[in-house]
Design a protein around this motif. Structure first.
Motif, PDB file in Angstrom:
ATOM      1  N   SER A 140       0.794  -1.237   0.000  1.00  0.00           N
ATOM      2  CA  SER A 140       0.000   0.000   0.000  1.00  0.00           C
ATOM      3  C   SER A 140       0.823   1.282   0.000  1.00  0.00           C
ATOM      4  CB  SER A 140      -0.965   0.002   1.192  1.00  0.00           C
ATOM      5  OG  SER A 140      -1.894  -1.040   1.073  1.00  0.00           O
ATOM      6  N   PRO A 141       1.899   1.405   0.799  1.00  0.00           N
ATOM      7  CA  PRO A 141       2.671   2.653   0.741  1.00  0.00           C
ATOM      8  C   PRO A 141       3.192   2.983  -0.651  1.00  0.00           C
ATOM      9  CG  PRO A 141       3.266   1.393   2.692  1.00  0.00           C
ATOM     10  CD  PRO A 141       2.407   0.495   1.850  1.00  0.00           C
ATOM     11  N   GLU A 142       3.558   1.948  -1.440  1.00  0.00           N
ATOM     12  CA  GLU A 142       4.090   2.194  -2.777  1.00  0.00           C
ATOM     13  C   GLU A 142       2.992   2.561  -3.774  1.00  0.00           C
ATOM     14  OE1 GLU A 142       8.039  -0.338  -3.455  1.00  0.00           O
ATOM     15  OE2 GLU A 142       6.299  -1.597  -2.996  1.00  0.00           O
ATOM     16  N   GLU A 185       2.904   6.284  -3.541  1.00  0.00           N
ATOM     17  CA  GLU A 185       4.187   6.970  -3.487  1.00  0.00           C
ATOM     18  C   GLU A 185       4.828   6.964  -4.880  1.00  0.00           C
ATOM     19  OE1 GLU A 185       6.829   9.139  -3.196  1.00  0.00           O
ATOM     20  OE2 GLU A 185       5.866   8.947  -1.209  1.00  0.00           O
TER      21      GLU A 185
END
Length: 357
Positions: free
Chosen positions: A145-147, A150
């Motif tokens: 999820s962070p990627e 980002e």
């Protein structure tokens, strides 16, 4: 030129346009009625365990693809993972081996690049064992999820997607590319669209000969923008439905307005009234391809229902999957019905005209 036995397919300077409905329908007219399953070998708990060198299992892949072919299946939907590109040469060699196994069984896979579902911690190396009683307890998102949100992480993803397509974008063993499974699932519905836009752009820059798609996976209004973008950019319309046959008929009627071929890339949830006996006739009559979830029950434990809790006993009525780990059918009558619908090997052997010939 050749790399790991694979023809490297160079991408064009300018991204190609989406196929017209006429182009898509010309492609579809050359295909058989597409019937198959979402495929992960019973010995692999997730995408990483399927493809990593230490756990890649050609013997099981071959045996289970033989089971699929024995049902009359001519396609399977399989998932890659972005982390596997860290060993690009070895990974692509294993993909090539898998494609050879598929071809030997008359199966052309749909290959999925990214996945927005299930666990948000993916790592290379040995994978954890299943949590007893839990459906898909170790399946992992790709990317995490962070990627997804980002942009500085996206050049790595672009290298992965385009690297695979540059090697396999002209490979006749592959049926179709499913760029992103259920984007926005697991709490990112409002944030996955920018990456979805990018992955379509990356793929079109390579200009593969196979069609591109991203499926309609949820009819909630919150997903409307994602669905609209996917629908406006997919060469072939794909969708998921674990609902009853009447709902599937309505969805097909809606998607037919696109004038494009339609493939249901996920269905079969027996306890929510999604069955082979109710759904295969609907798909066949409408000329819609259909790919159920699961083949052989194994480490993913998808015979258990979604969101089952640890320690849940194996259900009497399976949620997904068709065969037990020893290759025996969960429901012999169901398997016989699938073969009758597809004209699979057992059905052909039992046909009086075939025997007489």
């Amino acid at each position: 030129f050749l790399m790991c036995g694979i023809v490297v397919f160079s991408h064009s300077a300018a991204a190609r346009d989406r196929w017209t409905p006429a182009q898509a329908n010309t492609w579809y007219a050359r295909q058989p009625w597409l019937v198959g399953c979402n495929f992960n070998p019973s010995t692999a708990i997730n995408q990483l365990e399927m493809w990593q060198a230490e756990t890649f299992d050609p013997a099981t892949l071959d045996a289970e693809l033989e089971l699929a072919a024995g049902l009359g299946f001519n396609t399977v939907r399989v998932y890659l993972h972005d982390l596997l590109w860290q060993d690009a040469g070895g990974f692509m060699g294993r993909v090539d081996r898998f494609l050879d196994l598929c071809a030997a069984h008359g199966i052309r896979p749909i290959i999925v690049f990214l996945d927005g579902v299930w666990n948000n911690r993916a790592y290379l190396g040995p994978q954890a064992d299943p949590i007893p009683g839990v459906h898909n307890s170790r399946w992992v998102q790709s990317p995490t999820s962070p990627e997804v949100v980002e942009p500085s992480a996206w050049p790595r993803l672009r290298t992965y997607v385009q690297g695979v397509l540059e090697q396999l974008g002209g490979d006749e063993r592959i049926l179709m590319w499913d760029l992103y499974n259920e984007p926005g699932n697991e709490g990112l519905i409002g944030n996955a669209l920018p990456l979805l836009r990018e992955v379509f752009s990356w793929a079109r820059e390579v200009d593969p000969s196979q069609p591109l798609t991203v499926g309609n996976w949820n009819r909630d209004q919150r997903v409307a923008e994602l669905n609209a973008f996917a629908a406006a950019n997919s060469d072939v319309v794909t969708f998921h439905s674990y609902e009853d046959a009447e709902t599937v008929k309505q969805l097909i009627g809606h998607f037919e307005q696109s004038g494009r071929p339609i493939v249901c890339t996920e269905y079969l949830a027996r306890t929510t009234d999604s069955h082979f006996k109710t759904h295969l006739p609907v798909f066949q009559q409408a000329g819609v391809g259909c790919i159920n979830w699961g083949l052989v029950a194994g480490r993913t434990q998808t015979q258990y229902p979604w969101y089952s809790v640890p320690g849940t006993p194996e259900p009497t009525v399976w949620y997904h999957d068709i065969f037990r780990p020893d290759g025996s059918p969960y429901d012999a009558e169901e398997v016989a019905f699938i073969r009758r619908m597809t004209g699979g090997p057992a059905a052909r052997r039992s046909d009086p005209e075939t025997r007489a010939g």
